[in-house]
Design a protein around this motif. Structure first.
Motif, PDB file in Angstrom:
ATOM      1  N   ASN A 111     -35.981 -53.796  27.980  1.00  0.00           N
ATOM      2  CA  ASN A 111     -37.128 -54.639  28.358  1.00  0.00           C
ATOM      3  C   ASN A 111     -36.760 -56.100  28.531  1.00  0.00           C
ATOM      4  O   ASN A 111     -37.635 -56.966  28.502  1.00  0.00           O
ATOM      5  N   PHE A 112     -35.483 -56.389  28.741  1.00  0.00           N
ATOM      6  CA  PHE A 112     -35.051 -57.781  28.773  1.00  0.00           C
ATOM      7  C   PHE A 112     -35.816 -58.579  29.825  1.00  0.00           C
ATOM      8  O   PHE A 112     -35.940 -58.172  30.987  1.00  0.00           O
ATOM      9  N   GLY A 113     -36.327 -59.723  29.384  1.00  0.00           N
ATOM     10  CA  GLY A 113     -37.051 -60.614  30.286  1.00  0.00           C
ATOM     11  C   GLY A 113     -38.544 -60.398  30.313  1.00  0.00           C
ATOM     12  O   GLY A 113     -39.286 -61.254  30.812  1.00  0.00           O
ATOM     13  N   GLU A 114     -39.007 -59.274  29.799  1.00  0.00           N
ATOM     14  CA  GLU A 114     -40.450 -59.033  29.731  1.00  0.00           C
ATOM     15  C   GLU A 114     -41.064 -59.921  28.658  1.00  0.00           C
ATOM     16  O   GLU A 114     -40.372 -60.406  27.758  1.00  0.00           O
ATOM     17  N   PRO A 115     -42.382 -60.163  28.713  1.00  0.00           N
ATOM     18  CA  PRO A 115     -43.006 -60.969  27.656  1.00  0.00           C
ATOM     19  C   PRO A 115     -42.798 -60.324  26.284  1.00  0.00           C
ATOM     20  O   PRO A 115     -42.972 -59.117  26.128  1.00  0.00           O
ATOM     21  N   TRP A 116     -42.420 -61.129  25.322  1.00  0.00           N
ATOM     22  CA  TRP A 116     -42.277 -60.645  23.952  1.00  0.00           C
ATOM     23  C   TRP A 116     -43.644 -60.260  23.419  1.00  0.00           C
ATOM     24  O   TRP A 116     -44.646 -60.921  23.723  1.00  0.00           O
ATOM     25  N   THR A 117     -43.723 -59.205  22.640  1.00  0.00           N
ATOM     26  CA  THR A 117     -45.006 -58.716  22.149  1.00  0.00           C
ATOM     27  C   THR A 117     -45.149 -58.973  20.650  1.00  0.00           C
ATOM     28  O   THR A 117     -44.166 -59.169  19.935  1.00  0.00           O
ATOM     29  N   ILE A 118     -46.395 -58.932  20.188  1.00  0.00           N
ATOM     30  CA  ILE A 118     -46.661 -59.126  18.766  1.00  0.00           C
ATOM     31  C   ILE A 118     -46.008 -58.026  17.941  1.00  0.00           C
ATOM     32  O   ILE A 118     -45.433 -58.288  16.874  1.00  0.00           O
ATOM     33  N   SER A 119     -46.072 -56.799  18.421  1.00  0.00           N
ATOM     34  CA  SER A 119     -45.480 -55.699  17.656  1.00  0.00           C
ATOM     35  C   SER A 119     -43.965 -55.865  17.535  1.00  0.00           C
ATOM     36  O   SER A 119     -43.380 -55.599  16.479  1.00  0.00           O
ATOM     37  N   ALA A 120     -43.317 -56.320  18.610  1.00  0.00           N
ATOM     38  CA  ALA A 120     -41.869 -56.553  18.555  1.00  0.00           C
ATOM     39  C   ALA A 120     -41.547 -57.699  17.607  1.00  0.00           C
ATOM     40  O   ALA A 120     -40.559 -57.651  16.856  1.00  0.00           O
ATOM     41  N   HIS A 169     -29.118 -70.694  28.194  1.00  0.00           N
ATOM     42  CA  HIS A 169     -28.214 -69.549  28.140  1.00  0.00           C
ATOM     43  C   HIS A 169     -28.898 -68.187  28.030  1.00  0.00           C
ATOM     44  O   HIS A 169     -28.225 -67.173  28.222  1.00  0.00           O
ATOM     45  N   LEU A 170     -30.176 -68.147  27.710  1.00  0.00           N
ATOM     46  CA  LEU A 170     -30.783 -66.841  27.457  1.00  0.00           C
ATOM     47  C   LEU A 170     -31.969 -66.534  28.373  1.00  0.00           C
ATOM     48  O   LEU A 170     -31.990 -65.491  29.015  1.00  0.00           O
ATOM     49  N   ARG A 171     -32.947 -67.412  28.443  1.00  0.00           N
ATOM     50  CA  ARG A 171     -34.147 -67.113  29.233  1.00  0.00           C
ATOM     51  C   ARG A 171     -33.865 -67.293  30.726  1.00  0.00           C
ATOM     52  O   ARG A 171     -33.592 -68.394  31.185  1.00  0.00           O
ATOM     53  N   PRO A 172     -33.961 -66.218  31.516  1.00  0.00           N
ATOM     54  CA  PRO A 172     -33.681 -66.336  32.951  1.00  0.00           C
ATOM     55  C   PRO A 172     -34.776 -67.113  33.681  1.00  0.00           C
ATOM     56  O   PRO A 172     -35.905 -67.233  33.201  1.00  0.00           O
ATOM     57  N   VAL A 173     -34.439 -67.619  34.839  1.00  0.00           N
ATOM     58  CA  VAL A 173     -35.440 -68.219  35.728  1.00  0.00           C
ATOM     59  C   VAL A 173     -35.950 -67.131  36.668  1.00  0.00           C
ATOM     60  O   VAL A 173     -35.324 -66.086  36.836  1.00  0.00           O
ATOM     61  N   GLY A 174     -37.093 -67.386  37.283  1.00  0.00           N
ATOM     62  CA  GLY A 174     -37.619 -66.450  38.265  1.00  0.00           C
ATOM     63  C   GLY A 174     -38.165 -65.163  37.683  1.00  0.00           C
ATOM     64  O   GLY A 174     -38.136 -64.118  38.345  1.00  0.00           O
ATOM     65  N   LEU A 175     -38.678 -65.218  36.456  1.00  0.00           N
ATOM     66  CA  LEU A 175     -39.263 -64.025  35.849  1.00  0.00           C
ATOM     67  C   LEU A 175     -40.618 -63.706  36.471  1.00  0.00           C
ATOM     68  O   LEU A 175     -41.222 -64.538  37.159  1.00  0.00           O
ATOM     69  N   CYS A 176     -41.113 -62.522  36.189  1.00  0.00           N
ATOM     70  CA  CYS A 176     -42.400 -62.093  36.733  1.00  0.00           C
ATOM     71  C   CYS A 176     -43.550 -62.498  35.822  1.00  0.00           C
ATOM     72  O   CYS A 176     -44.630 -61.895  35.852  1.00  0.00           O
ATOM     73  N   HIS A 177     -43.331 -63.511  35.013  1.00  0.00           N
ATOM     74  CA  HIS A 177     -44.369 -64.043  34.127  1.00  0.00           C
ATOM     75  C   HIS A 177     -43.924 -65.441  33.690  1.00  0.00           C
ATOM     76  O   HIS A 177     -42.738 -65.796  33.798  1.00  0.00           O
ATOM     77  N   PRO A 178     -44.848 -66.264  33.182  1.00  0.00           N
ATOM     78  CA  PRO A 178     -44.483 -67.631  32.786  1.00  0.00           C
ATOM     79  C   PRO A 178     -44.269 -67.805  31.281  1.00  0.00           C
ATOM     80  O   PRO A 178     -44.046 -68.933  30.835  1.00  0.00           O
ATOM     81  N   TYR A 179     -44.338 -66.741  30.493  1.00  0.00           N
ATOM     82  CA  TYR A 179     -44.367 -66.894  29.040  1.00  0.00           C
ATOM     83  C   TYR A 179     -43.015 -67.316  28.473  1.00  0.00           C
ATOM     84  O   TYR A 179     -41.956 -66.919  28.963  1.00  0.00           O
ATOM     85  N   TYR A 180     -43.093 -68.117  27.422  1.00  0.00           N
ATOM     86  CA  TYR A 180     -41.897 -68.720  26.823  1.00  0.00           C
ATOM     87  C   TYR A 180     -41.007 -67.683  26.156  1.00  0.00           C
ATOM     88  O   TYR A 180     -39.801 -67.645  26.393  1.00  0.00           O
ATOM     89  N   PHE A 181     -41.599 -66.849  25.320  1.00  0.00           N
ATOM     90  CA  PHE A 181     -40.817 -65.879  24.553  1.00  0.00           C
ATOM     91  C   PHE A 181     -40.638 -64.583  25.347  1.00  0.00           C
ATOM     92  O   PHE A 181     -41.599 -64.053  25.904  1.00  0.00           O
ATOM     93  N   ILE A 182     -39.406 -64.086  25.355  1.00  0.00           N
ATOM     94  CA  ILE A 182     -39.104 -62.867  26.107  1.00  0.00           C
ATOM     95  C   ILE A 182     -38.453 -61.820  25.205  1.00  0.00           C
ATOM     96  O   ILE A 182     -37.881 -62.131  24.160  1.00  0.00           O
ATOM     97  N   CYS A 183     -38.548 -60.566  25.638  1.00  0.00           N
ATOM     98  CA  CYS A 183     -37.822 -59.485  24.978  1.00  0.00           C
ATOM     99  C   CYS A 183     -36.326 -59.655  25.251  1.00  0.00           C
ATOM    100  O   CYS A 183     -35.933 -60.062  26.349  1.00  0.00           O
ATOM    101  N   GLN A 184     -35.513 -59.297  24.260  1.00  0.00           N
ATOM    102  CA  GLN A 184     -34.068 -59.477  24.412  1.00  0.00           C
ATOM    103  C   GLN A 184     -33.292 -58.162  24.434  1.00  0.00           C
ATOM    104  O   GLN A 184     -32.071 -58.176  24.591  1.00  0.00           O
ATOM    105  N   ASP A 185     -33.997 -57.046  24.267  1.00  0.00           N
ATOM    106  CA  ASP A 185     -33.287 -55.771  24.300  1.00  0.00           C
ATOM    107  C   ASP A 185     -32.977 -55.376  25.737  1.00  0.00           C
ATOM    108  O   ASP A 185     -33.609 -55.857  26.683  1.00  0.00           O
ATOM    109  N   HIS A 186     -32.007 -54.507  25.927  1.00  0.00           N
ATOM    110  CA  HIS A 186     -31.544 -54.147  27.273  1.00  0.00           C
ATOM    111  C   HIS A 186     -32.657 -53.511  28.109  1.00  0.00           C
ATOM    112  O   HIS A 186     -32.805 -53.806  29.296  1.00  0.00           O
TER     113      HIS A 186
END
Length: 287
Positions: free
Chosen positions: A166-175, A147-164
């Motif tokens: 940066n949604f779908g970008e790789p989640w960062t340590i600072s976030a 329900h949350l992580r989209p397919v076809g992202l521009c990266h293979p990483y498991y955790f993604i940003c959820q804010d509007h």
């Protein structure tokens, strides 16, 4: 653990964007990461090297971010195998996060951990300390992937940003750090190394729990993926409170009183850091 996961990870404002009520109400990436940190004892930085397909049906794998094995199809549909560094470059024009400059937002360090499988796979298997935590992780994982992580992202990483933004970008340590501190604030806690209320404190809890349950040091070494058996001493050394209890037991024995049984010191099991009793001996099973 229960307040941190189910109260700390609750969204301050309910979202309506996701196709399932659970991610609308909770920061599911934060929940998954906390469960991995506590349940498998990994380091915070290692979370950000996990690919989406590293979460298998019955195990989670932690591949070396540069040398770990990857497989992909080229533009002419030829199946190719190579390192993750080659895969990231060929498919996404990316570099492993461990090779990025330390000031880069997507940088994540990598400590030379003990791998369960060497070349060419180069990965460690994560070992769950509690079947309850493992089940919780996979329940959350199913919701997250469906329900949350989209397919076809521009990266293979498991955790993604959820804010509007940066949604779908790789989640960062600072976030992650911001979200973790916010979760602590919601349960009226603050980040503290002494109290263990920080992400690395969950790794200490993992190692200390294994020690308290009498798991052999060689097993703890491999569960925590240390090259040296001495490396785990900082995680498994007894707390001042436990030293005091042990010495008081000896003092009581010398005075003719029966010593407190150290093997039964968990009965009744009542740890403030584990209100769900997920780490209780009867929930862990045979080790």
């Amino acid at each position: 653990m229960k307040p941190l996961i189910f109260e700390g990870c609750r969204r301050a404002r309910r979202a309506t964007d996701f196709g399932h009520p659970f991610p609308n109400q909770f920061n599911i990436c934060l929940m998954l990461s906390i469960v991995l940190l506590a349940g498998c004892g990994i380091r915070k930085s290692e979370l950000f090297h996990i690919f989406a397909d590293d979460v298998r049906l019955d195990e989670v794998r932690l591949y070396h971010p540069e040398m770990g094995l990857a497989a992909w199809k080229t533009q002419d549909a030829t199946l190719r195998r190579g390192s993750r560094q080659e895969y990231l470059a060929a498919k996404f024009n990316l570099r492993p996060r461990s090779l990025l400059p330390k000031g880069h937002g997507n940088f994540s360090g990598w400590k030379n951990l003990l791998l369960d499988y060497g070349s060419p796979e180069n990965y460690a298997r994560l070992y769950w300390i509690s079947d309850g935590l493992k089940k919780l992780f996979y329940r959350l994982h199913t919701i997250y992937i469906t329900h949350l992580r989209p397919v076809g992202l521009c990266h293979p990483y498991y955790f993604i940003c959820q804010d509007h933004k940066n949604f779908g970008e790789p989640w960062t340590i600072s976030a992650f750090d911001d979200a973790f501190d916010d979760a602590l604030c919601k349960i009226k806690e603050k980040r503290s190394r002494e109290r263990g209320t920080n992400p690395h404190g969950l790794r200490h809890l993992y190692g200390q729990t294994l020690t308290d349950l009498g798991v052999r040091p060689i097993v703890i070494q491999h569960a925590m993926h240390h090259h040296s058996i001495e490396s785990q001493m900082v995680y498994t050394r007894p707390s001042p409170e436990k030293i005091t209890r042990a010495l008081n037991a000896v003092a009581g024995f010398e005075s003719g009183k029966p010593p407190e049984s150290l093997t039964n010191e968990f009965e009744p099991y009542d740890w403030a850091c584990d209100p769900l009793k997920l780490f209780a001996p009867w929930n862990l099973g045979a080790l």
